[in-house]
Motif scaffolding. Structure first.
Motif, mmCIF file in Angstrom:
data_model
loop_
_atom_site.group_PDB
_atom_site.id
_atom_site.type_symbol
_atom_site.label_atom_id
_atom_site.label_comp_id
_atom_site.label_asym_id
_atom_site.label_seq_id
_atom_site.Cartn_x
_atom_site.Cartn_y
_atom_site.Cartn_z
ATOM 1 N N VAL A 154 0.842 -1.206 0.000
ATOM 2 C CA VAL A 154 0.000 0.000 0.000
ATOM 3 C C VAL A 154 0.879 1.258 0.000
ATOM 4 N N LYS A 173 3.605 1.565 -1.372
ATOM 5 C CA LYS A 173 4.200 1.703 -2.702
ATOM 6 C C LYS A 173 3.159 2.000 -3.775
ATOM 7 N N GLY A 174 1.925 2.219 -3.336
ATOM 8 C CA GLY A 174 0.914 2.672 -4.284
ATOM 9 C C GLY A 174 -0.056 1.632 -4.782
ATOM 10 N N GLU A 199 -3.316 -0.359 -4.883
ATOM 11 C CA GLU A 199 -4.646 -0.019 -4.401
ATOM 12 C C GLU A 199 -5.648 -1.123 -4.712
ATOM 13 N N ASP A 242 -6.456 -2.815 -8.328
ATOM 14 C CA ASP A 242 -5.305 -2.853 -9.230
ATOM 15 C C ASP A 242 -5.046 -4.281 -9.697
ATOM 16 N N LYS A 282 0.272 -1.394 -13.411
ATOM 17 C CA LYS A 282 1.262 -0.357 -13.117
ATOM 18 C C LYS A 282 2.402 -0.891 -12.255
ATOM 19 N N THR A 291 6.198 -0.330 -12.751
ATOM 20 C CA THR A 291 7.141 -0.366 -11.635
ATOM 21 C C THR A 291 7.410 -1.808 -11.249
#
Length: 519
Positions: free
Chosen positions: A70, A72-73, A75, A78, A126, A145
């Protein structure tokens, strides 16, 4: 309907009611509701050392990793591709994603960059999770990423446990697994949380995994059979699953069976053929042996009886459905084998033959969870009759008066090689970028060695200025192996003047299969 079958149908509905609830949580159903000290997986390394991995350890480690993800983005919702071998961190990463409410996108470790890119783009991902052994395949992909799972595990030590587990409900998406057909890019199959009821039904009634079994499904979790029934099925059914962190070889398979006393084994027919071809099976005695991925030949049944201590039972299913027909093992639904048959419909399903295809009665199949491909309405429509009363498998077959189904052929051109489904388009799209190629078509033909089921063969039309040669054929094989996947490269490349086509321009692969047989 027998009393045992009626009891099975009642049990199916109980599981389905529980896993379809609006407040259903993946983390709870797969992990948190179980005894913390119970062993979820036996993790086996190539040197045959092993580690028990408990539900409690999985809960704690996945909560910590969820916190890191979380941060690290990552969500809820995803799509997150995961490219890892059968190691501890694979299970932790998946459970962490499910706690967040993210969707796992499986990747096979034999994939090269091209195959990974197709799935990353298809999922609009992503973030990709991998490790050092696979990272060079992912690094060339732009706009994503790359997270190293060992770095994630290190950062998880001491991290605050994630406490806001996602409630996605029975219709929420747990997995998006990609499958390939004959045309177009791989299609995304969203797998809802309620599909766990179907996976548990197969594990209980078809595989008959008992509490005291040493259960090993040797299929790779980068594909449907391994993910559904080596990871998800055992987790939801609270059955210990053995994970061997190495590729298949006959000798290593026998060594694992003997070292750990495997009693219940599942794998592709190619595995059984390889074992039969020369492995020393002395000391191996199985209570149950099951097969899936391609039709099972009678010689493997005989091999099981003489070398494994039990017959090998054939089962049938697809990425889009999981297993739906089989020679079930559990006593409530077990029936005698019939030579050449893949068995009878599994509890929770009703099946028949529609337009020559094996088909599922949608209304009569409460366990049927497939509703369509991701963002592909035209391809989805091909999987149903116009009134959506029947799911169409695109596999032709027949059923006798006793309800035994038999597979006859594929209505599409998917290649079944060593238990893997290979879409010709995927291989063709890689070969087509070579400057020598004007046109190319790929087909599957029976493996002359009788091991892999089918092998991939390519038929190539060359551009002006290029000459057919063994060196060029080798170069094209290496191109597919290195840029797409090791399991899908053509074993033979035929150079031809033209490809057979219909008046509308569609390649007639059935003609190539017929012509190739005479080469």
């Amino acid at each position: 309907m027998t009393d045992g079958r009626q009891a099975a149908e009642r049990q199916v509905h109980q599981w389905l009611d529980e896993y379809s609830a609006p407040n259903a949580s993946a983390a709870y159903l797969l992990c948190d509701r179980y005894d913390r000290d119970a062993v979820a997986f036996t993790l086996v390394e190539p040197d045959l050392t092993s580690t028990p991995f408990t539900h409690g350890e999985l809960a704690d480690e996945s909560r910590a990793m969820a916190t890191v993800l979380v941060a690290k983005g990552v969500e809820r919702g995803d799509r997150v591709p995961v490219l890892l071998g059968k190691r501890r961190e694979l299970i932790v990463a998946l459970m962490a994603l499910w706690r967040i409410g993210a969707v796992h996108v499986p990747l096979f470790t034999a994939f090269a960059t091209g195959a990974i890119l197709l799935r990353v783009e298809g999922a609009s991902a992503k973030v990709v999770i991998t490790d050092a052994s696979q990272r060079d395949k992912v690094d060339p992909i732009d706009a994503v990423t790359v997270l190293d799972v060992d770095d994630l595990a290190a950062e998880s030590v001491g991290a605050e446990p994630f406490s806001d587990d996602a409630v996605i409900g029975g219709d929420g998406t747990l997995v998006q697994l990609y499958t390939s057909g004959t045309t177009g890019k791989p299609k995304g199959v969203p797998v809802p949380l309620r599909a766990l009821a179907a996976f548990q039904t197969y594990q209980h009634y078809s595989l008959d995994v008992a509490p005291d079994d040493v259960f090993w499904n040797a299929a790779d979790p980068g594909w449907a059979y391994g993910l559904y029934y080596a990871i998800l099925g055992p987790l939801v059914g609270a059955r210990t699953s053995l994970l061997f962190n190495a590729g298949f070889t006959p000798d290593s398979t026998v060594a694992v069976m003997k070292t750990f006393g495997v009693t219940n084994f599942a794998g592709a027919p190619t595995m059984y053929r390889a074992l039969r071809a020369g492995a020393d099976m002395s000391g191996v005695t199985l209570r149950r042996a099951s097969s899936a991925g391609e039709p099972l030949t009678p010689d493997i049944v005989e091999f099981g009886l003489t070398q494994l201590g039990t017959e090998v039972r054939d089962h049938y299913g697809q990425t889009e459905t999981g297993m739906v027909i089989g020679n079930h093992w559990q006593s409530d639904v077990a029936l005698p084998l019939k030579p050449g048959s893949m068995g009878q419909v599994m509890p929770g399903y009703a099946a028949g033959i529609v337009d020559g295809q094996i088909a599922l009665d949608v209304k009569g199949s409460p366990l049927l969870w497939y509703t369509g491909y991701d963002a592909a309405p035209e391809k989805t429509a091909e999987r149903f009759t116009e009134d959506r009363a029947w799911y169409l498998s695109a596999d032709t077959g027949k059923v006798d008066d006793e309800g035994y189904f038999s597979f006859t052929a594929r209505d599409d051109d998917v290649i079944l090689a060593a238990g893997y489904r290979i879409g010709p388009f995927d291989v063709e799209s890689v070969m087509a970028v070579h400057p020598s190629i004007a046109e190319v078509a790929v087909v599957g033909r029976p493996d002359p060695e009788g091991i892999r089921g089918e092998v991939v063969e390519a038929f190539a039309v060359l551009n002006t200025g290029f000459t057919a040669s063994d060196d060029l054929a080798t170069e094209l094989k290496h191109l597919v192996r290195d840029e797409y996947s090791k399991h899908a490269y053509p074993r033979t490349v035929h150079f031809v003047e033209s490809l057979p086509k219909t008046p509308s321009g569609k390649v007639q692969r059935f003609v190539l299969r017929r012509e190739g047989a005479g080469l």
